[in-house]
Design an enzyme around this catalytic site. Structure first.
Site, PDB file in Angstrom:
ATOM      1  N   GLY A 159     -22.708  10.518 -57.295  1.00  0.00           N
ATOM      2  CA  GLY A 159     -21.376  10.679 -57.916  1.00  0.00           C
ATOM      3  C   GLY A 159     -20.658  11.923 -57.460  1.00  0.00           C
ATOM      4  N   GLY A 209     -19.814   8.400 -63.397  1.00  0.00           N
ATOM      5  CA  GLY A 209     -18.639   8.627 -64.233  1.00  0.00           C
ATOM      6  C   GLY A 209     -17.402   8.641 -63.366  1.00  0.00           C
ATOM      7  CD  GLU A 236     -23.375  -1.278 -64.771  1.00  0.00           C
ATOM      8  OE1 GLU A 236     -23.094  -2.479 -64.679  1.00  0.00           O
ATOM      9  OE2 GLU A 236     -22.926  -0.403 -64.025  1.00  0.00           O
ATOM     10  CE  LYS A 264     -26.963   6.193 -57.200  1.00  0.00           C
ATOM     11  NZ  LYS A 264     -27.119   6.520 -58.625  1.00  0.00           N
TER      12      LYS A 264
HETATM   13  N1  LIG Z   1     -18.696   4.140 -62.197  1.00  0.00           N
HETATM   14  C1  LIG Z   1     -19.418   5.119 -61.687  1.00  0.00           C
HETATM   15  O1  LIG Z   1     -19.826   6.039 -62.393  1.00  0.00           O
HETATM   16  C2  LIG Z   1     -19.751   5.135 -60.221  1.00  0.00           C
HETATM   17  C3  LIG Z   1     -20.456   6.236 -59.679  1.00  0.00           C
HETATM   18  C4  LIG Z   1     -20.748   6.254 -58.307  1.00  0.00           C
HETATM   19  C5  LIG Z   1     -20.365   5.198 -57.512  1.00  0.00           C
HETATM   20  N2  LIG Z   1     -19.699   4.142 -58.086  1.00  0.00           N
HETATM   21  C6  LIG Z   1     -19.332   3.030 -57.208  1.00  0.00           C
HETATM   22  O2  LIG Z   1     -17.918   2.933 -57.203  1.00  0.00           O
HETATM   23  C7  LIG Z   1     -17.531   1.583 -57.035  1.00  0.00           C
HETATM   24  C8  LIG Z   1     -16.579   1.188 -58.181  1.00  0.00           C
HETATM   25  O3  LIG Z   1     -17.253   1.329 -59.407  1.00  0.00           O
HETATM   26  P1  LIG Z   1     -16.464   1.257 -60.793  1.00  0.00           P
HETATM   27  O4  LIG Z   1     -17.434   1.705 -61.847  1.00  0.00           O
HETATM   28  O5  LIG Z   1     -15.154   1.950 -60.703  1.00  0.00           O
HETATM   29  O6  LIG Z   1     -16.238  -0.314 -60.938  1.00  0.00           O
HETATM   30  P2  LIG Z   1     -15.301  -1.096 -61.980  1.00  0.00           P
HETATM   31  O7  LIG Z   1     -14.924  -0.212 -63.105  1.00  0.00           O
HETATM   32  O8  LIG Z   1     -15.975  -2.385 -62.264  1.00  0.00           O
HETATM   33  O9  LIG Z   1     -13.974  -1.389 -61.145  1.00  0.00           O
HETATM   34  C9  LIG Z   1     -13.941  -2.248 -60.047  1.00  0.00           C
HETATM   35  C10 LIG Z   1     -12.492  -2.455 -59.638  1.00  0.00           C
HETATM   36  O10 LIG Z   1     -12.483  -3.182 -58.435  1.00  0.00           O
HETATM   37  C11 LIG Z   1     -11.659  -4.317 -58.557  1.00  0.00           C
HETATM   38  N3  LIG Z   1     -12.289  -5.409 -57.813  1.00  0.00           N
HETATM   39  C12 LIG Z   1     -13.550  -5.853 -57.919  1.00  0.00           C
HETATM   40  N4  LIG Z   1     -13.783  -6.846 -57.039  1.00  0.00           N
HETATM   41  C13 LIG Z   1     -12.625  -7.020 -56.377  1.00  0.00           C
HETATM   42  C14 LIG Z   1     -12.211  -7.904 -55.360  1.00  0.00           C
HETATM   43  N5  LIG Z   1     -13.046  -8.815 -54.845  1.00  0.00           N
HETATM   44  N6  LIG Z   1     -10.961  -7.805 -54.908  1.00  0.00           N
HETATM   45  C15 LIG Z   1     -10.100  -6.904 -55.416  1.00  0.00           C
HETATM   46  N7  LIG Z   1     -10.444  -6.022 -56.379  1.00  0.00           N
HETATM   47  C16 LIG Z   1     -11.683  -6.094 -56.857  1.00  0.00           C
HETATM   48  C17 LIG Z   1     -11.572  -4.621 -60.027  1.00  0.00           C
HETATM   49  O11 LIG Z   1     -10.341  -5.291 -60.270  1.00  0.00           O
HETATM   50  P3  LIG Z   1      -9.888  -5.768 -61.752  1.00  0.00           P
HETATM   51  O12 LIG Z   1      -9.699  -4.467 -62.501  1.00  0.00           O
HETATM   52  O13 LIG Z   1      -8.622  -6.482 -61.547  1.00  0.00           O
HETATM   53  O14 LIG Z   1     -11.011  -6.585 -62.288  1.00  0.00           O
HETATM   54  C18 LIG Z   1     -11.651  -3.217 -60.635  1.00  0.00           C
HETATM   55  O15 LIG Z   1     -10.373  -2.643 -60.733  1.00  0.00           O
HETATM   56  C19 LIG Z   1     -18.831   0.781 -56.984  1.00  0.00           C
HETATM   57  O16 LIG Z   1     -19.219   0.608 -55.644  1.00  0.00           O
HETATM   58  C20 LIG Z   1     -19.823   1.707 -57.679  1.00  0.00           C
HETATM   59  O17 LIG Z   1     -21.156   1.494 -57.259  1.00  0.00           O
HETATM   60  C21 LIG Z   1     -19.389   4.097 -59.398  1.00  0.00           C
END
Ligand SMILES: NC(=O)c1ccc[n+]([C@@H]2O[C@H](COP(=O)([O-])OP(=O)(O)OC[C@H]3O[C@@H](n4cnc5c(N)ncnc54)[C@H](OP(=O)(O)O)[C@@H]3O)[C@@H](O)[C@H]2O)c1
Length: 426
Positions: free
Chosen positions: A132, A302, A188, A203
């Site tokens: 992160g 986060g 989750e 990772k």
């Molecule tokens: N959350 C964390 O703490 C964290 C930390 C490190 C890395 N990451 C990485 O960051 C990335 C995003 O995580 P997140 O937690 O932000 O996910 P998230 O809250 O589920 O958000 C995903 C977003 O991507 C959009 N999306 C998903 N599939 C799509 C597609 N096929 N076409 C167009 N848009 C699409 C969704 O659209 P809609 O809103 O319209 O559904 C949503 O806005 C992931 O790879 C995750 O592993 C996350």
């Protein structure tokens, strides 16, 4: 520099917010290059968003981000393997730089994407994919470059660290601790990727690949989750001077032709930098031949911490474009480096067994250890009220294969009711 964002969720929302509401300081830090949010691809245009983005920026048509010649860099924050991997490939083929937080895609396809970026003369940045907000990739890429990296030890999954912390401190069993983590927003609804060690394996595959300049595919990382850990193991661990953590370990063998890469629960000695990592925090301990040990610790997940890394990458990219030095050959992967099979890894172990409470039991158990060439470091036997007793042993280092044979043979002894726990010791 025009930015096309894919995803406006937890991380994407915070990235959009930073770009829209901190434009001036970002421009100054980017050597005067303006970071302009140009378009945002989402799945559902009607969804209510936490962060306000002008509605004309939103699209559900991938082509309007991936194929728009005005966009210089695609920031992928959608997650999942496909279509994210395909989108990244298409962006690179269209000669757009890429910033992503997608550990799954990087762990499985990183080297191919980096190679393609090289051919297209564009860059791929992925600081946010591991740890992160913790600056890990840039640390390897810049600050530790003078070193031969020898070992990477990490507590790199916040969910499991939170869960194990509740088991250690509140005596909770796994299911209860997972429910608490879900209620607190640290797990989750389906926590399999975290509890099973898959997330940590992606990772450490990325970190080992970068740290050792080797191609470490996540399928080659030995992986065991925390599903088998019981509350009683924390009590024994503490009595013996350890904490219990899900650790990710990557080690380069002398000569550098083979590397170890593994994820499993382990007893970590009190006083080790990883033993005191609390709650959902992450920590990575890197050992280099010049620098010695370096500990990096912080929020491994986060929206805001992860956006810190993503926007940092955008600034770095903008600066390198300004200096006309983009696409430095940042990483090389030696395809000849092999991953050591777990059976050959030398490790210490902790075994907890239930045994009959009668003479000769220990002699029978110790005989198996002796025959397998595994030497015992400590042994505890506790009386219990029925006619069995709990017996806990830690060993000195032995091959994992010898330890597994010992475990299996002990479980078959008449005097042993069951081997209830087998954990490695760091
Ligand atoms: N959350 C964390 O703490 C964290 C930390 C490190 C890395 N990451 C990485 O960051 C990335 C995003 O995580 P997140 O937690 O932000 O996910 P998230 O809250 O589920 O958000 C995903 C977003 O991507 C959009 N999306 C998903 N599939 C799509 C597609 N096929 N076409 C167009 N848009 C699409 C969704 O659209 P809609 O809103 O319209 O559904 C949503 O806005 C992931 O790879 C995750 O592993 C996350």
């Amino acid at each position: 520099m025009r930015v096309g964002l894919i995803g406006l969720g937890t991380v994407g929302g915070q990235v959009a917010d930073r770009l829209l509401n901190h434009a001036e300081p970002l421009r100054r830090r980017s050597s005067g290059v303006e970071l302009i949010l140009h378009r945002v691809l989402v799945r559902d245009l009607q969804k209510k968003r936490v962060v306000q983005v002008p509605s004309e920026m939103l699209t559900d048509d991938p082509a309007r981000v991936l194929d728009d010649p005005e966009i210089d860099v695609v920031v992928e924050l959608a997650g999942g393997e496909e279509p994210a991997r395909g989108y990244l490939e298409r962006a690179l083929r269209n000669r757009k730089h890429v910033v992503t937080a997608n550990k799954l895609v990087l762990a499985r396809h990183g080297p191919e994407l980096l190679e393609l970026a090289g051919e297209m003369n564009v860059d791929v940045y992925f600081e946010a994919a591991v740890g992160g907000g913790i600056p890990l990739i840039s640390t390897f890429k810049v600050d530790l470059l003078a070193n031969e990296i020898e070992r990477i030890l990490a507590v790199i999954n916040g969910t499991t660290n939170f869960v194990l912390g509740r088991m250690a401190n509140a005596g909770a069993e796994l299911a209860e601790a997972v429910a608490e983590a879900q209620a607190a927003g640290f797990a989750e609804a389906d926590p399999t990727q975290d509890l099973g060690g898959y997330d940590a394996a992606y990772k450490i595959a990325i970190l080992a690949s970068i740290g050792f300049g080797a191609r470490v595919h996540p399928d080659l990382v030995y992986r065991e989750g925390i599903e088998g850990v019981r509350a009683v193991d924390f009590r024994y661990a503490r009595e013996l001077g350890y904490e219990l953590k899900l650790v990710a370990v990557a080690t380069r063998e002398p000569g550098g032709h083979r590397v170890e890469a593994r994820v499993h629960p382990a007893l970590v000695p009190h006083g080790h930098p990883l033993a005191s990592v609390e709650g959902a925090a992450n920590a990575v301990y890197i050992e280099g031949d010049l620098v010695g040990g370096v500990l990096l610790q912080g929020q491994g997940a986060g929206g805001r911490p992860t956006a810190s890394s993503v926007v940092g990458d955008l600034i770095e990219l903008a600066r390198s474009i300004r200096r006309q030095v983009q696409n430095r050959a940042a990483f090389e992967f030696d395809p000849m480096v092999q991953v050591v099979p777990m059976a050959e890894v030398m490790t210490r172990a902790y075994l907890r067994c239930r045994v009959a409470d009668r003479p000769g039991v220990l002699a029978a158990i110790f005989q198996v250890f002796g025959e397998e060439g595994v030497s015992i470091a400590s042994a505890i036997q506790k009386e219990s009220d029925d006619r069995s007793a709990e017996f806990v042993v830690t060993t000195h280092p032995a091959s994992d294969a010898a330890l597994q044979r010992t475990r299996a043979r002990i479980a078959e002894l008449d005097v042993v009711v069951a081997v209830n726990s087998f954990l490695r010791v760091l």
